[in-house]
Design an enzyme around this catalytic site. Structure first.
Site, short mmCIF file in Angstrom:
data_model
loop_
_atom_site.label_atom_id
_atom_site.label_comp_id
_atom_site.label_asym_id
_atom_site.label_seq_id
_atom_site.Cartn_x
_atom_site.Cartn_y
_atom_site.Cartn_z
CE LYS A 137 -3.49 2.59 2.61
NZ LYS A 137 -4.49 2.59 3.29
CG HIS A 275 -10.81 -27.78 -35.77
ND1 HIS A 275 -10.40 -26.23 -35.50
CD2 HIS A 275 -10.83 -28.01 -37.06
CE1 HIS A 275 -9.68 -26.29 -36.43
NE2 HIS A 275 -9.83 -27.09 -37.44
#
Length: 515
Positions: A137, A275
């Site tokens: 922070k 596929h």
């Protein structure tokens, strides 16, 4: 500004001694805790104990040691705030400029098959994430390192400028919050599952990047390959690539589809995928025989496809595989002779899988699918049927051979995009109809692909027939047995159509939609 004090507390001590030794040589005072302090002292690195900073002993078996104002004020103080400076001076507190922390090994702990709940809980780090978050922070002033890969970069900047750059601190802070978020996600997932609540009101997932991909489905799309923590040994994410160029996005999806199908079979099996749909599936007494059947199922579509086997690839099978262009071969292993043959093909990818969990008793996992603005989650479809689960609904019962082919087809059809029809004969697929907008359309594709082989074949449908037209088309082509879920309001129409043509039909009571 410059880095004068560092707080170091790591579970993974890789590289920490050399890193801290150089920090000390650069004039940085090092504060440490527990095992890290003991190691540094043993290695001759000057170090101050955390209790000397807090004026309070480590207590409760080390559960409380860094949770103290003397630590967090040193991390969170805004250095250019006159008010903060005054408070720090008034209270006799010092700044901490660098935090080096990695966390208790929670993931490694719960990965143990016999881990006790108490051990898992004890390996939830509290002080570590708190220090990391405080430092991250306040990254405008504090450097924070959670990954040993960043040690060299941090040292390089301290040597050069006495401090890290703001750009580096921002990057490190972002990395910290990703790390603590992933850590918390693992904990919440573990506790949710322990409490029997795998689909809670908030679902947080975390994945670790394996590699960037050149592109996604198409060249204009960015993509990367990630692995879920604790992924099973028989998943694509833990496979070892033995040969060939990097996997592509489409390779990965196709290979995963092939792997899911081949795991359905306990007997030697080979699956060819294009596929994400199977173009050929075969089982046999050997992997050689299984591959021959998978190839003969559709010798056109297999070209450029993905092949998965559930047994080690031997020399004879490799000699067959080398004769066509394949993108990937996945298997539990390859004999040295097989490797010598296949690695002569420059671009083929050879993937070695961990111990495969085969057959119908595989554990279901939760599958996440992204949608625009959200996601949907479901259990993976590991449901299987046996002969005892089938309900014969026609006048004629299937023969023993027909039953065998029906169950084979049922294992395959669950992995074909809906609407799905699979024709099976002689322990191999002979026709696959996938992803059509109506079921009779899928049946016609499968029948056309099968050609003359359709005579005496078994048909599997992933969902019920809404009317009798698919049964009639199959019967006229030469199909003699059908397996389907049943459950349509017009089931009787399909049953009567089957009886008209002497077809044996069984219901499973379970459908296998795959979208």
């Amino acid at each position: 500004m410059s880095i004068k004090r560092a707080l170091v507390s790591v579970s993974d001590k890789t590289g920490i001694v050399d890193f801290c030794r150089e920090l000390s040589q650069l004039g940085v005072e090092i504060i440490s805790t527990g095992g890290t302090k003991n190691l540094l002292s043993k290695e001759g690195v000057p170090v101050i104990g955390i209790s000397d900073v807090t004026g309070f002993p480590e207590i409760l078996d080390g559960r409380v040691k860094t949770l103290h104002p003397a630590v967090h004020s040193g991390l969170l103080a805004v250095r250019d705030s006159a008010e903060h400076q005054a408070q720090m001076k008034e209270l006799g507190l010092d700044y901490i400029d660098l935090v080096v922390v990695n966390l208790y090994p929670f993931q490694e702990t719960i990965a143990k098959p016999d881990v006790a709940y108490e051990d898992a809980i004890e390996n939830i780090d509290i002080g570590g994430p708190t220090m990391l978050r405080s430092a991250a922070k306040n990254h405008a002033f504090v450097s924070v390192v959670v990954d040993s890969d960043d040690y060299s970069k941090v040292l390089e900047e301290i040597r050069s400028e006495g401090d890290t750059t703001l750009e580096t601190r921002k990057r490190l802070a972002a990395k910290v919050f990703r790390h603590t978020a992933a850590y918390d996600a693992l904990i919440s997932d573990y506790l949710s599952n322990v409490n029997g609540d795998p689909l809670p009101e908030r679902f947080t997932v975390t994945y670790e990047k394996l590699q960037d991909l050149r592109y996604g489905e198409n060249p204009h799309q960015k993509a990367a390959f990630y692995r879920k923590p604790l992924a099973g040994a028989d998943t694509l994410t833990t496979a070892e690539q033995l040969h060939g160029k990097e996997l592509s996005y489409n390779n990965i999806n196709d290979a995963n589809a092939a792997l899911q199908i081949v795991k359905e079979f306990e007997e030697p099996a080979v699956v060819a995928v294009k596929h994400m749909n199977p173009c050929g599936v075969g089982v046999g007494k050997s992997i050689y025989e299984a591959y021959e059947k998978a190839y003969q199922a559709d010798p056109v579509s297999i070209f450029g496809g993905i092949v998965a086997a559930n047994r080690i690839i031997d020399e004879d099978t490799a000699n067959l595989l080398k004769d066509i262009f394949l993108e990937i071969i996945l298997a539990p292993g390859f004999t040295q002779e097989a490797l010598d043959i296949l690695t002569k093909k420059k671009n083929i990818r050879l993937l070695k899988l961990g111990g495969l969990e085969l057959g119908g008793d595989r554990k279901s996992q939760f599958v996440v699918t992204s949608i625009d603005g959200g996601m949907v989650i479901q259990e993976s479809d590991t449901h299987s049927v046996t002969e005892a689960d089938l309900k014969v609904v026609t006048d004629r019962k299937p023969t023993e051979e027909e039953l065998k082919q029906l169950l084979f087809g049922w294992k395959v059809v669950k992995h074909v995009k809906s609407n799905a029809i699979v024709l099976a004969k002689d322990d191999m697929t002979i026709g696959v109809g996938a992803g059509q907008m109506n079921r009779v359309g899928s049946a016609k594709i499968a029948i056309e692909q099968a050609g003359d082989k359709v005579q005496g074949s078994a048909l599997a449908s992933d969902a019920f027939f809404p009317m009798g037209d698919t049964v009639e088309a199959a019967a006229k082509a030469g199909v003699t047995a059908i397996i389907q879920p049943g459950g349509s309001v017009k089931d009787e129409e399909s049953i009567q159509m089957a009886n008209k043509y002497g077809i044996a039909m069984v219901f499973t009571g379970v459908r296998h939609f795959k979208h």
